[in-house]
Every structure is written in structure tokens, then in C-alpha cells.
Design an enzyme around this catalytic site. Structure first.
Site, PDB file in Angstrom:
ATOM      1  N   LYS A   9       0.837  -1.342   0.002  1.00 27.92           N
ATOM      2  CA  LYS A   9      -0.098   0.170  -0.105  1.00 27.92           C
ATOM      3  C   LYS A   9       0.826   1.192  -0.036  1.00 27.92           C
ATOM      4  O   LYS A   9       2.066   1.089   0.171  1.00 27.92           O
ATOM      5  CB  LYS A   9      -0.803   0.111   1.178  1.00 27.92           C
ATOM      6  CG  LYS A   9      -1.779  -1.183   1.034  1.00 27.92           C
ATOM      7  CD  LYS A   9      -2.960  -1.282   2.225  1.00 27.92           C
ATOM      8  CE  LYS A   9      -3.920  -2.444   2.196  1.00 27.92           C
ATOM      9  NZ  LYS A   9      -4.903  -2.206   3.466  1.00 27.92           N
ATOM     10  N   TYR A  49     -12.700  -2.799  -2.698  1.00 29.90           N
ATOM     11  CA  TYR A  49     -13.152  -2.747  -1.529  1.00 29.90           C
ATOM     12  C   TYR A  49     -14.716  -2.495  -1.264  1.00 29.90           C
ATOM     13  O   TYR A  49     -15.115  -1.949  -0.406  1.00 29.90           O
ATOM     14  CB  TYR A  49     -12.499  -1.599  -0.751  1.00 29.90           C
ATOM     15  CG  TYR A  49     -10.806  -1.628  -0.455  1.00 29.90           C
ATOM     16  CD1 TYR A  49     -10.549  -2.896   0.270  1.00 29.90           C
ATOM     17  CD2 TYR A  49     -10.188  -0.749  -0.746  1.00 29.90           C
ATOM     18  CE1 TYR A  49      -9.314  -2.942   0.732  1.00 29.90           C
ATOM     19  CE2 TYR A  49      -8.554  -0.901  -0.308  1.00 29.90           C
ATOM     20  CZ  TYR A  49      -8.390  -2.107   0.465  1.00 29.90           C
ATOM     21  OH  TYR A  49      -7.091  -2.262   0.818  1.00 29.90           O
ATOM     22  N   PHE A  57     -15.325   4.628   7.738  1.00 32.46           N
ATOM     23  CA  PHE A  57     -14.050   4.826   7.578  1.00 32.46           C
ATOM     24  C   PHE A  57     -13.577   4.789   5.922  1.00 32.46           C
ATOM     25  O   PHE A  57     -12.363   4.918   5.492  1.00 32.46           O
ATOM     26  CB  PHE A  57     -12.901   4.025   8.247  1.00 32.46           C
ATOM     27  CG  PHE A  57     -13.270   2.156   8.115  1.00 32.46           C
ATOM     28  CD1 PHE A  57     -12.777   1.541   7.015  1.00 32.46           C
ATOM     29  CD2 PHE A  57     -14.113   1.703   8.978  1.00 32.46           C
ATOM     30  CE1 PHE A  57     -12.873   0.373   6.645  1.00 32.46           C
ATOM     31  CE2 PHE A  57     -14.318   0.399   8.735  1.00 32.46           C
ATOM     32  CZ  PHE A  57     -13.623  -0.318   7.422  1.00 32.46           C
ATOM     33  N   ARG A  85      -1.555 -14.322   4.714  1.00 31.72           N
ATOM     34  CA  ARG A  85      -2.213 -13.561   5.847  1.00 31.72           C
ATOM     35  C   ARG A  85      -1.703 -13.816   6.998  1.00 31.72           C
ATOM     36  O   ARG A  85      -1.601 -12.744   7.916  1.00 31.72           O
ATOM     37  CB  ARG A  85      -3.898 -14.209   5.593  1.00 31.72           C
ATOM     38  CG  ARG A  85      -4.743 -13.960   4.688  1.00 31.72           C
ATOM     39  CD  ARG A  85      -5.178 -12.788   4.497  1.00 31.72           C
ATOM     40  NE  ARG A  85      -5.994 -12.246   5.479  1.00 31.72           N
ATOM     41  CZ  ARG A  85      -6.638 -11.151   5.555  1.00 31.72           C
ATOM     42  NH1 ARG A  85      -6.830 -10.319   4.323  1.00 31.72           N
ATOM     43  NH2 ARG A  85      -7.284 -10.639   6.351  1.00 31.72           N
ATOM     44  N   THR A  91      -5.856  -7.775  10.596  1.00 28.55           N
ATOM     45  CA  THR A  91      -6.497  -6.642  10.348  1.00 28.55           C
ATOM     46  C   THR A  91      -6.534  -5.337  11.400  1.00 28.55           C
ATOM     47  O   THR A  91      -5.931  -4.284  11.102  1.00 28.55           O
ATOM     48  CB  THR A  91      -7.795  -6.748   9.795  1.00 28.55           C
ATOM     49  OG1 THR A  91      -7.975  -7.718   8.947  1.00 28.55           O
ATOM     50  CG2 THR A  91      -8.331  -5.548   9.161  1.00 28.55           C
ATOM     51  N   ARG A 102       2.339  -6.169   9.521  1.00 32.00           N
ATOM     52  CA  ARG A 102       1.659  -5.306  10.005  1.00 32.00           C
ATOM     53  C   ARG A 102       1.909  -4.990  11.393  1.00 32.00           C
ATOM     54  O   ARG A 102       1.876  -3.959  11.992  1.00 32.00           O
ATOM     55  CB  ARG A 102       0.013  -5.440   9.936  1.00 32.00           C
ATOM     56  CG  ARG A 102      -0.502  -5.340   8.555  1.00 32.00           C
ATOM     57  CD  ARG A 102      -1.841  -6.090   8.480  1.00 32.00           C
ATOM     58  NE  ARG A 102      -2.550  -5.763   7.075  1.00 32.00           N
ATOM     59  CZ  ARG A 102      -3.687  -6.197   6.692  1.00 32.00           C
ATOM     60  NH1 ARG A 102      -4.287  -7.063   7.570  1.00 32.00           N
ATOM     61  NH2 ARG A 102      -4.151  -5.919   5.596  1.00 32.00           N
ATOM     62  N   ASN A 112      -2.081   0.172   6.991  1.00 30.42           N
ATOM     63  CA  ASN A 112      -1.549  -1.007   7.547  1.00 30.42           C
ATOM     64  C   ASN A 112      -0.825  -1.811   6.175  1.00 30.42           C
ATOM     65  O   ASN A 112      -0.402  -3.032   6.395  1.00 30.42           O
ATOM     66  CB  ASN A 112      -2.468  -1.952   7.945  1.00 30.42           C
ATOM     67  CG  ASN A 112      -3.566  -2.401   6.946  1.00 30.42           C
ATOM     68  OD1 ASN A 112      -3.690  -1.770   5.465  1.00 30.42           O
ATOM     69  ND2 ASN A 112      -4.618  -3.273   7.121  1.00 30.42           N
ATOM     70  N   HIS A 115      -1.881  -5.613   1.530  1.00 33.74           N
ATOM     71  CA  HIS A 115      -3.163  -6.297   1.119  1.00 33.74           C
ATOM     72  C   HIS A 115      -2.668  -7.575   1.009  1.00 33.74           C
ATOM     73  O   HIS A 115      -1.916  -7.647   0.193  1.00 33.74           O
ATOM     74  CB  HIS A 115      -3.895  -5.675   0.049  1.00 33.74           C
ATOM     75  CG  HIS A 115      -5.230  -6.549  -0.390  1.00 33.74           C
ATOM     76  ND1 HIS A 115      -6.124  -6.620   0.301  1.00 33.74           N
ATOM     77  CD2 HIS A 115      -4.732  -7.237  -1.337  1.00 33.74           C
ATOM     78  CE1 HIS A 115      -6.998  -7.455  -0.453  1.00 33.74           C
ATOM     79  NE2 HIS A 115      -6.218  -7.981  -1.293  1.00 33.74           N
ATOM     80  N   GLU A 126      -8.998 -10.932  -7.869  1.00 33.68           N
ATOM     81  CA  GLU A 126      -8.133  -9.853  -7.388  1.00 33.68           C
ATOM     82  C   GLU A 126      -7.020  -9.867  -8.390  1.00 33.68           C
ATOM     83  O   GLU A 126      -6.698  -8.844  -8.739  1.00 33.68           O
ATOM     84  CB  GLU A 126      -7.823  -9.790  -6.038  1.00 33.68           C
ATOM     85  CG  GLU A 126      -8.858  -9.577  -5.150  1.00 33.68           C
ATOM     86  CD  GLU A 126      -8.498  -9.672  -3.599  1.00 33.68           C
ATOM     87  OE1 GLU A 126      -7.396  -9.848  -3.234  1.00 33.68           O
ATOM     88  OE2 GLU A 126      -9.422  -9.293  -2.771  1.00 33.68           O
TER      89      GLU A 126
HETATM   90  P1  IDP Z   1      -7.836  -7.130   5.431  1.00 34.44           P
HETATM   91  O1  IDP Z   1      -7.240  -6.117   4.741  1.00 34.44           O
HETATM   92  O2  IDP Z   1      -7.080  -7.498   6.237  1.00 34.44           O
HETATM   93  O3  IDP Z   1      -8.396  -8.197   4.596  1.00 34.44           O
HETATM   94  P2  IDP Z   1     -10.700  -6.073   5.323  1.00 34.44           P
HETATM   95  O4  IDP Z   1     -11.527  -6.295   6.401  1.00 34.44           O
HETATM   96  O5  IDP Z   1     -10.780  -6.538   3.858  1.00 34.44           O
HETATM   97  O6  IDP Z   1      -9.220  -6.376   6.095  1.00 34.44           O
HETATM   98  O7  IDP Z   1     -10.538  -4.386   5.284  1.00 34.44           O
HETATM   99  C1  IDP Z   1      -9.878  -3.830   4.135  1.00 34.44           C
HETATM  100  C2  IDP Z   1      -9.008  -2.754   4.532  1.00 34.44           C
HETATM  101  O8  IDP Z   1      -9.680  -1.542   5.050  1.00 34.44           O
HETATM  102  C3  IDP Z   1      -8.028  -3.048   5.620  1.00 34.44           C
HETATM  103  O9  IDP Z   1      -6.647  -3.538   5.325  1.00 34.44           O
HETATM  104  C4  IDP Z   1      -7.725  -1.537   6.428  1.00 34.44           C
HETATM  105  O10 IDP Z   1      -6.844  -0.753   5.592  1.00 34.44           O
HETATM  106  C5  IDP Z   1      -9.013  -0.937   6.105  1.00 34.44           C
HETATM  107  N1  IDP Z   1     -10.065  -1.233   7.457  1.00 34.44           N
HETATM  108  C6  IDP Z   1     -10.739  -2.315   7.738  1.00 34.44           C
HETATM  109  N2  IDP Z   1     -11.386  -2.280   9.044  1.00 34.44           N
HETATM  110  C7  IDP Z   1     -11.076  -0.857   9.342  1.00 34.44           C
HETATM  111  C8  IDP Z   1     -11.464   0.162  10.721  1.00 34.44           C
HETATM  112  O11 IDP Z   1     -11.952  -0.540  11.392  1.00 34.44           O
HETATM  113  N3  IDP Z   1     -10.871   1.217  10.521  1.00 34.44           N
HETATM  114  C9  IDP Z   1     -10.122   1.852   9.489  1.00 34.44           C
HETATM  115  N4  IDP Z   1      -9.722   1.280   8.462  1.00 34.44           N
HETATM  116  C10 IDP Z   1     -10.071  -0.120   8.339  1.00 34.44           C
HETATM  117 MG    MG Z   2      -9.775  -7.957   2.992  1.00 31.74          MG
END
Ligand code: IDP
Ligand code: MG
Length: 135
Positions: A9, A49, A57, A85, A91, A102, A112, A115, A126
Site C-alpha cells: 500500500k 473494497y 472509514f 495472511r 487487520t 502489520r 496497514n 493487502h 483480485e
Molecule cells: P484485510 O485488509 O485484513 O483483509 P478488510 O476487512 O478486508 O481487512 O479491510 C480492508 C482494509 O480496510 C484494511 O486493510 C484496512 O486498511 C481498512 N480497514 C478495515 N477495517 C478498518 C477499520 O475499522 N478502521 C479503519 N480502516 C479499516
Molecule cells: Mg480483506
């Protein structure tokens, strides 16, 4: 062999952490079989997304993910989806353990670093989204 979609990212690129993260992926034994730097637009991010598009957010995520280039990768190996993962870490900022990418480098849940696809099926979707239908 399984494959997964990995993306470094904008914070990873800006902070000069690409080499560090790529090193961890390679040291673990996964193979990077395709890689490119690219700028994402809102349309592809809304697709990628879609599962978080209604979250409060999400506008912040759009801003963050368009703030600079990302590095898109196809990563292959045994159980690559789950393996990546695990290497990435959780996450939620507060759950990401030290020793994971992370856990060591994220500055918040949003910012973070990396991805990784959450299932084999989504990985294939993807990969095609970012590398085209023949990838
Ligand atoms: P992942 O990246 O671990 O698969 P996802 O739930 O798919 O997590 O969410 C996508 C991205 O959205 C996360 O990597 C993060 O950058 C952002 N994100 C997810 N949950 C939150 C939150 O509660 N606050 C702020 N950003 C979030
Ligand atoms: Mg995800």
C-alpha cells in the site's frame, strides 16, 4: 501451488519499506511471479473494497489508497493465501502481533502497509482485477 494477490500500500512505498516487506515474502519461500507499480483510481478501489464501501472509514481508505503508488504482486506457494495472511498479521492494529508485517510496521488499522487476498476464490478475482483476465 496456490496463488494470492498481494499489494504493497502507499504507506509502504512512501516509508521505504518495499524491500523489507518483499524480503520477508521471499525469505518465507513464497515466489513473486508478477509485480508492478501502479496508481489506483476510485473505480477500481470501489470494486476491490466493495465489502467495506458502506463503512464510515471508507472515504479515508479511498484517500489513503490514492495518495501514492501501490505495488501489485502475484505471490505463489504452498497455501499462499493463508500463509501470506499469517505473514501479514491481523487487520486490527491492536491485534497485529510483533513479528508480522502489520505488527511491525502498521501505524493504524487503516494504514496497514499490505493487502492480501482472504480466500483462494477472491485471490483469483483480485489477480484478474489488477493483472488482467489472462493473468
Ligand atoms: P484485510 O485488509 O485484513 O483483509 P478488510 O476487512 O478486508 O481487512 O479491510 C480492508 C482494509 O480496510 C484494511 O486493510 C484496512 O486498511 C481498512 N480497514 C478495515 N477495517 C478498518 C477499520 O475499522 N478502521 C479503519 N480502516 C479499516
Ligand atoms: Mg480483506
Amino acid at each position: 501451488m496456490e496463488r494470492t494477490y498481494i499489494m504493497l500500500k502507499p504507506d509502504c512505498v512512501k516509508r521505504g519499506l518495499m524491500g523489507e516487506v518483499i524480503n520477508r515474502i521471499e525469505k518465507k519461500g513464497f515466489k513473486i511471479t508478477n509485480m508492478k507499480m501502479m496508481n489506483l483510481d476510485e473505480a477500481i478501489l470501489r470494486e476491490h473494497y466493495a465489502h467495506i464501501a458502506d463503512k464510515p472509514f471508507f472515504p479515508g481508505i479511498l484517500e489513503y489508497m490514492t495518495s501514492g503508488p501501490v505495488v501489485a504482486m502475484i505471490v505463489e506457494g504452498e497455501n499462499a493465501v493463508l500463509g501470506m495472511r499469517t505473514l501479514m498479521g491481523a487487520t486490527k492494529y491492536e491485534d497485529a502481533l510483533a513479528g508480522t508485517i502489520r505488527g511491525d510496521y502498521a501505524t493504524s488499522t487503516g494504514n496497514n502497509i499490505i493487502h492480501g487476498s482472504d480466500s483462494v476464490e477472491n485471490g483469483e478475482i483480485e489477480i484478474k482485477r489488477f493483472f488482467g483476465p489472462n493473468a
